[in-house]
Design a protein around this motif. Structure first.
Motif, PDB file in Angstrom:
ATOM      1  N   TYR A   1      -5.277  -4.665   8.257  1.00 45.78           N
ATOM      2  CA  TYR A   1      -3.831  -4.516   8.061  1.00 45.78           C
ATOM      3  C   TYR A   1      -3.093  -4.385   9.394  1.00 45.78           C
ATOM      4  O   TYR A   1      -1.993  -3.843   9.438  1.00 45.78           O
ATOM      5  CB  TYR A   1      -3.518  -3.279   7.216  1.00 45.78           C
ATOM      6  CG  TYR A   1      -4.156  -3.237   5.851  1.00 45.78           C
ATOM      7  CD1 TYR A   1      -4.522  -4.388   5.163  1.00 45.78           C
ATOM      8  CD2 TYR A   1      -4.381  -2.017   5.231  1.00 45.78           C
ATOM      9  CE1 TYR A   1      -5.108  -4.327   3.909  1.00 45.78           C
ATOM     10  CE2 TYR A   1      -4.960  -1.941   3.968  1.00 45.78           C
ATOM     11  CZ  TYR A   1      -5.320  -3.102   3.316  1.00 45.78           C
ATOM     12  OH  TYR A   1      -5.896  -3.040   2.078  1.00 45.78           O
TER      13      TYR A   1
ATOM     14  N   ARG B   1       0.850  -1.189   0.000  1.00 44.75           N
ATOM     15  CA  ARG B   1       0.000   0.000   0.000  1.00 44.75           C
ATOM     16  C   ARG B   1       0.886   1.240   0.000  1.00 44.75           C
ATOM     17  O   ARG B   1       2.008   1.180   0.453  1.00 44.75           O
ATOM     18  CB  ARG B   1      -0.922   0.030   1.228  1.00 44.75           C
ATOM     19  CG  ARG B   1      -1.820  -1.190   1.365  1.00 44.75           C
ATOM     20  CD  ARG B   1      -2.824  -1.229   0.245  1.00 44.75           C
ATOM     21  NE  ARG B   1      -3.816  -2.281   0.391  1.00 44.75           N
ATOM     22  CZ  ARG B   1      -3.721  -3.492  -0.123  1.00 44.75           C
ATOM     23  NH1 ARG B   1      -2.663  -3.840  -0.801  1.00 44.75           N
ATOM     24  NH2 ARG B   1      -4.689  -4.369   0.017  1.00 44.75           N
ATOM     25  N   PRO B   2       0.435   2.351  -0.462  1.00 42.65           N
ATOM     26  CA  PRO B   2      -0.845   2.622  -1.114  1.00 42.65           C
ATOM     27  C   PRO B   2      -0.870   2.034  -2.528  1.00 42.65           C
ATOM     28  O   PRO B   2       0.156   1.955  -3.191  1.00 42.65           O
ATOM     29  CB  PRO B   2      -0.916   4.143  -1.162  1.00 42.65           C
ATOM     30  CG  PRO B   2       0.502   4.588  -1.185  1.00 42.65           C
ATOM     31  CD  PRO B   2       1.270   3.561  -0.403  1.00 42.65           C
ATOM     32  N   ASN B   3      -2.076   1.657  -2.951  1.00 42.50           N
ATOM     33  CA  ASN B   3      -2.174   1.039  -4.273  1.00 42.50           C
ATOM     34  C   ASN B   3      -3.455   1.421  -5.020  1.00 42.50           C
ATOM     35  O   ASN B   3      -3.789   0.798  -6.006  1.00 42.50           O
ATOM     36  CB  ASN B   3      -2.090  -0.485  -4.151  1.00 42.50           C
ATOM     37  CG  ASN B   3      -3.295  -1.059  -3.435  1.00 42.50           C
ATOM     38  OD1 ASN B   3      -4.076  -0.342  -2.824  1.00 42.50           O
ATOM     39  ND2 ASN B   3      -3.431  -2.368  -3.492  1.00 42.50           N
TER      40      ASN B   3
ATOM     41  N   GLY C   1      -3.720   2.093   4.841  1.00 41.60           N
ATOM     42  CA  GLY C   1      -4.052   1.843   3.457  1.00 41.60           C
ATOM     43  C   GLY C   1      -4.603   3.135   2.882  1.00 41.60           C
ATOM     44  O   GLY C   1      -4.817   4.112   3.599  1.00 41.60           O
TER      45      GLY C   1
END
Length: 166
Positions: free
Chosen positions: A141, A125-127, A146
């Motif tokens: 998580y 992450r971040p994605n 995130g």
């Protein structure tokens, strides 16, 4: 001698209670986190909000800001507190002051404009690309960060922070 000892003991106890009250620099409902340089923290669970509403809530209603996590110790502290919340408030996402709105991929803390450090994010992450621009902590998580849609309301709540100068 017994009376003097008892009176001295009561004076010391009263003094210690006053010192404890004076040392708590946070308002009722806030958690003191000065030892990790977070100041006072409020986990607001009264109303789910999107990121912008959360930001306004912390500023206007609580005279603070969305939390900024600058050190691993601060993240550890928040994770400890949020894990304790899991016993009573399961499944919440928690908004922080992190965003990359207008600067895709360049994550900053909205109030200080400092960069968000990599240790805050969960692996991978971040994605979310340009669709997900707001930083949240999630139990999925282990309460690492995130990125998510800033308009998300369902089960998302703010973590407010008030800086305290001792």
């Amino acid at each position: 001698f017994v009376w003097y000892g008892l009176i001295f003991s009561l004076i010391i106890q009263d003094s210690n209670e006053k010192n404890l009250k004076e040392k708590n620099l946070c308002a009722d409902g806030w958690i003191q986190a000065t030892w990790v340089d977070l100041g006072c923290i409020l986990f607001n669970t009264t109303t789910a909000m999107d990121w912008e509403e959360s930001n306004m809530f912390c500023q206007e209603v609580e005279n603070g800001r969305l939390v900024e996590i600058r050190t691993e110790e601060q993240l550890d502290f928040l994770q400890m507190e949020l894990n304790a919340f899991d016993d009573h408030e399961q499944g919440h996402g928690w908004w922080t002051g992190g965003t990359d709105i207008g600067r895709e991929g360049n994550w900053i803390w909205i109030t200080s404009l400092r960069d968000v450090a990599d240790f805050v994010f969960y692996t991978g992450r971040p994605n979310g690309g340009s669709r997900y621009n707001c930083l949240y902590l999630t139990p999925s998580y282990g309460y690492q960060a995130g990125d998510y849609d800033c308009d998300r309301i369902t089960n998302f709540y703010p973590i407010c922070q008030q800086l305290v100068f001792e």
